[in-house]
Design a protein around this motif. Structure first.
Motif, PDB file in Angstrom:
ATOM      1  N   TYR A   1      38.710  63.908   8.392  1.00 41.03           N
ATOM      2  CA  TYR A   1      38.625  64.321   9.801  1.00 41.03           C
ATOM      3  C   TYR A   1      37.505  65.336  10.072  1.00 41.03           C
ATOM      4  O   TYR A   1      37.481  65.936  11.147  1.00 41.03           O
ATOM      5  CB  TYR A   1      39.961  64.892  10.302  1.00 41.03           C
ATOM      6  N   GLU A   2      36.612  65.535   9.144  1.00 43.84           N
ATOM      7  CA  GLU A   2      35.449  66.372   9.415  1.00 43.84           C
ATOM      8  C   GLU A   2      34.375  65.537  10.106  1.00 43.84           C
ATOM      9  O   GLU A   2      34.357  64.305  10.003  1.00 43.84           O
ATOM     10  CB  GLU A   2      34.903  66.967   8.114  1.00 43.84           C
ATOM     11  N   LEU A   3      33.444  66.225  10.791  1.00 48.25           N
ATOM     12  CA  LEU A   3      32.369  65.524  11.472  1.00 48.25           C
ATOM     13  C   LEU A   3      31.493  64.807  10.457  1.00 48.25           C
ATOM     14  O   LEU A   3      31.068  65.386   9.451  1.00 48.25           O
ATOM     15  CB  LEU A   3      31.528  66.514  12.291  1.00 48.25           C
ATOM     16  N   SER A   4      31.198  63.550  10.744  1.00 46.88           N
ATOM     17  CA  SER A   4      30.429  62.729   9.816  1.00 46.88           C
ATOM     18  C   SER A   4      28.935  62.928  10.024  1.00 46.88           C
ATOM     19  O   SER A   4      28.495  63.569  10.986  1.00 46.88           O
ATOM     20  CB  SER A   4      30.796  61.252  10.006  1.00 46.88           C
ATOM     21  N   LYS A   5      28.154  62.360   9.117  1.00 47.44           N
ATOM     22  CA  LYS A   5      26.693  62.474   9.232  1.00 47.44           C
ATOM     23  C   LYS A   5      26.172  61.731  10.453  1.00 47.44           C
ATOM     24  O   LYS A   5      25.153  62.105  11.026  1.00 47.44           O
ATOM     25  CB  LYS A   5      26.028  61.950   7.972  1.00 47.44           C
TER      26      LYS A   5
ATOM     27  N   SER B   1      21.521  61.656  28.027  1.00 45.03           N
ATOM     28  CA  SER B   1      21.649  61.928  26.605  1.00 45.03           C
ATOM     29  C   SER B   1      23.097  62.148  26.174  1.00 45.03           C
ATOM     30  O   SER B   1      23.518  61.622  25.134  1.00 45.03           O
ATOM     31  CB  SER B   1      20.810  63.159  26.249  1.00 45.03           C
ATOM     32  N   PHE B   2      23.878  62.913  26.936  1.00 47.68           N
ATOM     33  CA  PHE B   2      25.209  63.325  26.491  1.00 47.68           C
ATOM     34  C   PHE B   2      26.344  62.607  27.204  1.00 47.68           C
ATOM     35  O   PHE B   2      27.429  62.470  26.640  1.00 47.68           O
ATOM     36  CB  PHE B   2      25.366  64.838  26.656  1.00 47.68           C
ATOM     37  N   THR B   3      26.140  62.225  28.476  1.00 46.12           N
ATOM     38  CA  THR B   3      27.241  61.608  29.220  1.00 46.12           C
ATOM     39  C   THR B   3      27.297  60.100  29.002  1.00 46.12           C
ATOM     40  O   THR B   3      28.382  59.528  28.869  1.00 46.12           O
ATOM     41  CB  THR B   3      27.103  61.913  30.718  1.00 46.12           C
ATOM     42  N   SER B   4      26.150  59.455  28.970  1.00 46.27           N
ATOM     43  CA  SER B   4      26.123  58.005  28.762  1.00 46.27           C
ATOM     44  C   SER B   4      26.062  57.692  27.268  1.00 46.27           C
ATOM     45  O   SER B   4      25.892  58.577  26.426  1.00 46.27           O
ATOM     46  CB  SER B   4      24.922  57.400  29.480  1.00 46.27           C
ATOM     47  N   ASP B   5      26.196  56.412  26.949  1.00 49.47           N
ATOM     48  CA  ASP B   5      26.110  55.947  25.560  1.00 49.47           C
ATOM     49  C   ASP B   5      24.729  55.399  25.235  1.00 49.47           C
ATOM     50  O   ASP B   5      24.576  54.645  24.268  1.00 49.47           O
ATOM     51  CB  ASP B   5      27.164  54.858  25.312  1.00 49.47           C
ATOM     52  N   PHE B   6      23.723  55.778  26.004  1.00 54.62           N
ATOM     53  CA  PHE B   6      22.383  55.234  25.784  1.00 54.62           C
ATOM     54  C   PHE B   6      21.840  55.655  24.413  1.00 54.62           C
ATOM     55  O   PHE B   6      21.328  54.829  23.653  1.00 54.62           O
ATOM     56  CB  PHE B   6      21.453  55.708  26.899  1.00 54.62           C
ATOM     57  N   ILE B   7      21.940  56.941  24.079  1.00 58.98           N
ATOM     58  CA  ILE B   7      21.408  57.436  22.807  1.00 58.98           C
ATOM     59  C   ILE B   7      22.224  56.903  21.621  1.00 58.98           C
ATOM     60  O   ILE B   7      21.641  56.446  20.622  1.00 58.98           O
ATOM     61  CB  ILE B   7      21.337  58.963  22.811  1.00 58.98           C
ATOM     62  N   PRO B   8      23.581  56.954  21.649  1.00 57.06           N
ATOM     63  CA  PRO B   8      24.326  56.364  20.517  1.00 57.06           C
ATOM     64  C   PRO B   8      24.004  54.894  20.291  1.00 57.06           C
ATOM     65  O   PRO B   8      23.905  54.458  19.138  1.00 57.06           O
ATOM     66  CB  PRO B   8      25.786  56.569  20.929  1.00 57.06           C
ATOM     67  N   ARG B   9      23.837  54.125  21.381  1.00 55.61           N
ATOM     68  CA  ARG B   9      23.480  52.715  21.211  1.00 55.61           C
ATOM     69  C   ARG B   9      22.109  52.575  20.565  1.00 55.61           C
ATOM     70  O   ARG B   9      21.883  51.731  19.691  1.00 55.61           O
ATOM     71  CB  ARG B   9      23.514  51.995  22.557  1.00 55.61           C
TER      72      ARG B   9
ATOM     73  N   LYS C   1      37.818  57.637  19.628  1.00 51.78           N
ATOM     74  CA  LYS C   1      36.363  57.657  19.766  1.00 51.78           C
ATOM     75  C   LYS C   1      35.822  59.001  19.314  1.00 51.78           C
ATOM     76  O   LYS C   1      36.013  60.026  19.967  1.00 51.78           O
ATOM     77  CB  LYS C   1      35.957  57.386  21.217  1.00 51.78           C
ATOM     78  N   ASP C   2      35.139  58.997  18.185  1.00 43.55           N
ATOM     79  CA  ASP C   2      34.475  60.191  17.661  1.00 43.55           C
ATOM     80  C   ASP C   2      33.776  59.795  16.375  1.00 43.55           C
ATOM     81  O   ASP C   2      34.042  58.726  15.795  1.00 43.55           O
ATOM     82  CB  ASP C   2      35.497  61.311  17.403  1.00 43.55           C
ATOM     83  N   TYR C   3      32.865  60.652  15.932  1.00 44.39           N
ATOM     84  CA  TYR C   3      32.188  60.448  14.657  1.00 44.39           C
ATOM     85  C   TYR C   3      32.783  61.417  13.644  1.00 44.39           C
ATOM     86  O   TYR C   3      32.324  62.540  13.477  1.00 44.39           O
ATOM     87  CB  TYR C   3      30.677  60.697  14.795  1.00 44.39           C
ATOM     88  N   ARG C   4      33.872  60.969  12.945  1.00 43.48           N
ATOM     89  CA  ARG C   4      34.559  61.812  11.958  1.00 43.48           C
ATOM     90  C   ARG C   4      34.869  60.986  10.706  1.00 43.48           C
ATOM     91  O   ARG C   4      34.935  59.751  10.753  1.00 43.48           O
ATOM     92  CB  ARG C   4      35.842  62.401  12.540  1.00 43.48           C
ATOM     93  N   GLU C   5      35.083  61.706   9.626  1.00 44.80           N
ATOM     94  CA  GLU C   5      35.413  61.065   8.353  1.00 44.80           C
ATOM     95  C   GLU C   5      36.822  60.474   8.417  1.00 44.80           C
ATOM     96  O   GLU C   5      37.704  61.021   9.098  1.00 44.80           O
ATOM     97  CB  GLU C   5      35.322  62.085   7.224  1.00 44.80           C
ATOM     98  N   PRO C   6      37.059  59.382   7.707  1.00 44.82           N
ATOM     99  CA  PRO C   6      38.409  58.779   7.697  1.00 44.82           C
ATOM    100  C   PRO C   6      39.391  59.630   6.900  1.00 44.82           C
ATOM    101  O   PRO C   6      38.993  60.524   6.137  1.00 44.82           O
ATOM    102  CB  PRO C   6      38.165  57.418   7.026  1.00 44.82           C
TER     103      PRO C   6
ATOM    104  N   LEU D   1      23.539  63.647  17.494  1.00 42.85           N
ATOM    105  CA  LEU D   1      23.293  64.905  18.187  1.00 42.85           C
ATOM    106  C   LEU D   1      21.808  65.270  18.141  1.00 42.85           C
ATOM    107  O   LEU D   1      21.234  65.708  19.158  1.00 42.85           O
ATOM    108  CB  LEU D   1      24.128  66.021  17.568  1.00 42.85           C
ATOM    109  N   ALA D   2      21.178  65.096  16.996  1.00 42.75           N
ATOM    110  CA  ALA D   2      19.749  65.391  16.896  1.00 42.75           C
ATOM    111  C   ALA D   2      18.942  64.470  17.802  1.00 42.75           C
ATOM    112  O   ALA D   2      17.976  64.906  18.456  1.00 42.75           O
ATOM    113  CB  ALA D   2      19.293  65.258  15.440  1.00 42.75           C
ATOM    114  N   ALA D   3      19.323  63.202  17.845  1.00 41.54           N
ATOM    115  CA  ALA D   3      18.611  62.268  18.721  1.00 41.54           C
ATOM    116  C   ALA D   3      18.800  62.633  20.191  1.00 41.54           C
ATOM    117  O   ALA D   3      17.860  62.522  20.995  1.00 41.54           O
ATOM    118  CB  ALA D   3      19.095  60.842  18.461  1.00 41.54           C
TER     119      ALA D   3
END
Length: 847
Positions: A746-750, A675-683, A734-739, A756-758
């Motif tokens: 630079y805040e965390l995006s939706k 869930s957290f180390t691999s990119d399986f969930i983000p993909r 690499k991160d999910y942040r606002e442009p 994270l919920a997934a």
């Protein structure tokens, strides 16, 4: 010297009064009584003087002391006077040597009181070493067997049932895989067993019960301790006969574990091959390797590092797909169920061995004997200081492990910055160089600390003064496991769950120890680095710590002994041929227990199950290691170690609980790794929620955020901003942040909160589903095989019938003897005729 009329120790004396010890190998000097056990001791120096001990008050001791003093007084008169300091030092040495000798004589007195017979042998080929041979007469063996309730085979034969016949048929089919150890033993017959009793000795088998240890030793050497038999089953029955049930259970467990690794290794190889076959079809890695995307990434370190192209991470991205692909999720579920099946299979195998070895009722007797042996009575208040010392010391040692891991982190950060600042020719391989050297450093530290932690665990356990030997062993194992587990897995846990999580972002990075910026993961994630660390640690521990040390250290000791010796190779061979069996065994290394053997396998089991999602080839490496490990341990036990005292055991003890705990923890760890180390969930989230066409196209751009280089903190921007040949205004990370142009830059995006919920939902679902499946498999497979439970019930019935028939036979024999006595008595011939109402006695049937 002990008087002959008081002790059954056969010693001959020469004309000068010195003892002469006949030596006839494994027998006493009479050539009849076999040597059952041998004790070794240091031979006392001839110029030492005995001191009187209050433990001996008999006339024999006075005579021995008077004779010793007379001899030494004559020697003292003949010797010149020595320096007072040297004489005082010799007197202190003699004091300790005499104290040891007096205690040894007291121990020998106690041995003789039990009925055992002793014989001294001090004329040996090993200087300074004497041997005390011990023989156990038959009546002593019978007494102790009856006291121990030792189960012995009876004359009653139990024929196999249908399941056993099927097993025998499979055994015949797989005959080439079984060692040729006892072809004449009937495989279809099992004798009923009953606790030994001298009153019922006539019901036990008279011959063929015991087997000599020396033929067993030769068989084990030929059919077990040979690398050419790596593909064959182990002769577990012979191992148990020669070394005892405790050692036999270890090798049986190791064999079951190695067999169960075969399907796990096959599936792991298939998962790895699937990754190799689909690497060219993996869209994210294709996008990273496509130079047309022209993505400029932010620097990986302050000042020394400059901007870089994402295409340079092409090799890492392709390699990560070999281990980070959809098949790893299936493999994690498979390994969780595999661990449960392995535990269930071992429980059933263990129960079958208990039945074959007549250990079904041993557990209750062992607990009772252990409680009787408990002599130390300490309260909780007495033990509290030792417990506090244990807790504080173990916490300190674990903190030391954390500190060392943190030191390796600082090494990676500083070396990476130094290599970027230097004129290192291959700048693209800096990350691989730093990762490889750091993994090797971690391996060296793990190997060194393992030895330190083992000594500390033993010292802490001795402080607690456990009540019984079993309690001491269990506490020692638990402490050693905790320390070695933390030592081996702390670097791996850091890479899996902490590296790249506490980094910050460009313009607001997290720093430690001043100006050291926390490490980032590669664009393909930390899974590849986790795989490298697992591979180096696992292979290094197996090849260096387990195998190389076990092979190299004994050979190095032999080489050092040979260099210290004044004999050449030919003289050593002649001396070796002249040594008796007990002298050769004395040269061998001492047996230190099974804990080191179990511990290395338990740590390996953790490597195989805990992080298998990141390294599917772990079962294959473990399988190859164990194939060698079995034969290496066999050769070590048969050829290099003294034969241990045979000890009974019904199971593998606390090791089973540790294995079961690891298998439960493995489900949780693999859920977090996926869930957290691999990119399986983000993909997965991108494909089903954010992708325009439902494919993975655009996934790389979706995971990268924007950063305006003008927002760098002062003194952190690159020293060479034109490194790529053009001016950079916007770089990606690499991160999910606002442009930077958003209302909340630079805040965390939706997208971050959705992913994270997934991830959390996947952990909960994966853990509960796999646990439920594991519990179902555990419930489905009974711990005791059905045929074994039926056989045990049938044996009880047959044993009752056997003794009922014996009692009936005794009563009939007594009745016939009584009738015979009545017929032969003189009064029967002169008896008066019976009265009419009485039934006449028929003398024809009894005379």
């Amino acid at each position: 010297m002990v008087q002959l009329e008081k002790h059954p120790m056969k010693n001959l004396y020469a004309e000068d009064g010195s003892p002469v010890y006949p030596r006839q190998g494994p027998y006493f000097s009479d050539g009849q009584r076999r040597v059952d056990y041998v004790l070794t001791y240091q031979i006392q120096k001839p110029n030492s003087i005995r001191r009187q001990s209050s433990r001996f008050g008999d006339n024999n001791f006075i005579r021995r002391l008077w004779r010793s003093l007379n001899i030494r007084s004559r020697r003292a008169e003949a010797q010149p006077k020595e320096d007072p300091e040297i004489a005082a030092q010799d007197q202190r040495t003699d004091y300790h040597e005499d104290d040891k000798r007096f205690r040894r004589e007291e121990f020998e007195e106690n041995i003789l009181e039990t009925g055992l017979e002793l014989e001294m042998d001090e004329r040996t080929n090993i200087p300074g070493i004497g041997f005390m041979k011990v023989h156990a007469p038959w009546n002593v063996l019978c007494r102790e067997a009856e006291f121990m309730k030792l189960k012995m085979p009876t004359k009653k034969v139990l024929h196999p049932n249908l399941v056993e016949k099927i097993r025998l048929f499979i055994h015949k089919v797989t005959a080439p895989l079984h060692p040729k150890v006892d072809p004449n033993r009937p495989q279809t017959v099992k004798f009923l067993s009953h606790p030994f009793s001298r009153e019922k000795q006539h019901l036990l088998l008279a011959n063929g019960v015991y087997t000599s240890a020396y033929p067993l030793h030769d068989l084990l050497y030929e059919q077990w301790a040979s690398y050419s038999f790596f593909y064959k089953y182990q002769p577990i029955g012979l191992i148990r006969k020669y070394f005892g049930e405790k050692v036999g259970l270890y090798f049986a467990w190791l064999g079951v574990y190695t067999q169960m690794l075969i399907p796990a290794a096959i599936v792991g190889v298939i998962v790895f091959l699937y990754g190799c076959a689909t690497v060219d079809d993996n869209i994210p890695s294709m996008e990273i390797c496509d130079p047309r995307h022209n993505i400029t990434m932010c620097p990986l370190c302050d000042r020394a590092c400059s901007y870089w192209k994402l295409v340079t991470a092409c090799g890492t991205a392709r390699a990560s797909h070999l281990f980070d692909n959809p098949a790893t999720v299936f493999f994690s579920i498979f390994m969780a169920l595999w661990a449960v099946l392995f535990m269930e299979h071992w429980k059933r195998r263990q129960m079958r061995l208990n039945y074959i070895w007549d250990l079904t009722g041993f557990g209750e007797e062992e607990e009772r004997e252990e409680s009787e042996k408990a002599k130390v009575k300490l309260t909780c208040t007495d033990r509290l200081p030792a417990y506090l010392t244990t807790v504080v010391t173990m916490v300190f040692m674990i903190l030391v492990t954390f500190a060392i891991v943190f030191g390796v982190i600082l090494y990676r950060i500083s070396i990476k910055a130094a290599l970027h600042m230097s004129t290192y020719s291959d700048q693209s391989n800096i990350r691989a160089t730093v990762k490889g050297t750091a993994a090797v450093i971690n391996l060296v530290v793990i190997i060194i600390l393992d030895e330190v932690y083992a000594a500390i665990a033993r010292w802490l356990t001795a402080l607690e003064v456990p009540k019984t030997d079993k309690s001491f062993e269990d506490r020692l194992i638990f402490k050693t496991f905790i320390l070695k587990f933390a030592n081996a897995f702390t670097p791996i846990v850091y890479l899996a769950f902490f590296r790249g999580r506490l980094v910050g972002r460009p313009g607001n990075y997290l720093y430690v120890v001043g100006s050291y910026r926390m490490e980032e993961c590669a664009h393909a994630g930390c899974l590849m680095e986790l795989c490298i660390q697992l591979c180096i640690t696992m292979l290094g521990k197996q090849l260096i710590q387990n195998n190389l040390f076990e092979i190299g250290i004994p050979k190095l000791k032999k080489l050092l002994r040979r260099r210290k010796s004044d004999l050449d190779s030919k003289q050593e061979e002649e001396l070796n041929r002249s040594l008796y069996r007990h002298e050769k065994d004395h040269i061998l290394g001492p047996f230190v227990g099974l804990s080191p053997e179990y511990m290395e396998m338990i740590i390996q089991f953790g490597m195989v199950t805990l992080f298998v999602a990141s390294f599917p080839l772990a079962p294959l490496f473990a399988l190859l290691n164990n194939i060698i490990e079995i034969r290496l341990d066999a050769k070590k036990f048969v050829m290099e170690l003294r034969r241990p005292i045979a000890a009974k055991a019904k199971d593998i003890g606390i090791w089973y609980n540790l294995l079961r705990g690891l298998s439960k923890v493995a489900v949780i760890v693999n859920a977090f790794v996926i869930s957290f180390t691999s990119d399986f969930i983000p993909r997965l989230v991108y494909q089903y929620m954010f992708s325009v066409d439902g494919t993975m196209h655009g996934f790389v751009d979706h995971t990268l955020s924007y950063f305006n280089v003008s927002d760098f903190q002062p003194g952190t921007d690159p020293l060479q901003p034109m490194h790529l040949g053009y001016r950079v205004d916007i770089c990606r990370y690499k991160d999910y942040r606002e442009p930077p142009w958003a209302s909340t830059p630079y805040e965390l995006s939706k997208e971050f909160w959705v992913v994270l919920a997934a991830r959390l939902a996947f952990v909960v679902v994966f853990q509960n589903v796999v646990m439920l499946m594991s519990d179902f498999v555990d419930w489905l497979i009974p711990d005791i095989p059905k045929d074994i439970s039926l056989q045990i019930h049938k044996e009880k019935i047959l044993m009752v019938e056997l003794f009922m028939k014996e009692e009936q036979g005794k009563r009939l024999a007594a009745r016939e003897n009584h009738n015979q006595d009545n017929c032969n008595s003189p009064s029967s011939a002169n008896q008066s005729p019976p009265r009419p109402r009485s039934r006449p006695v028929s003398h024809a049937n009894c005379c």
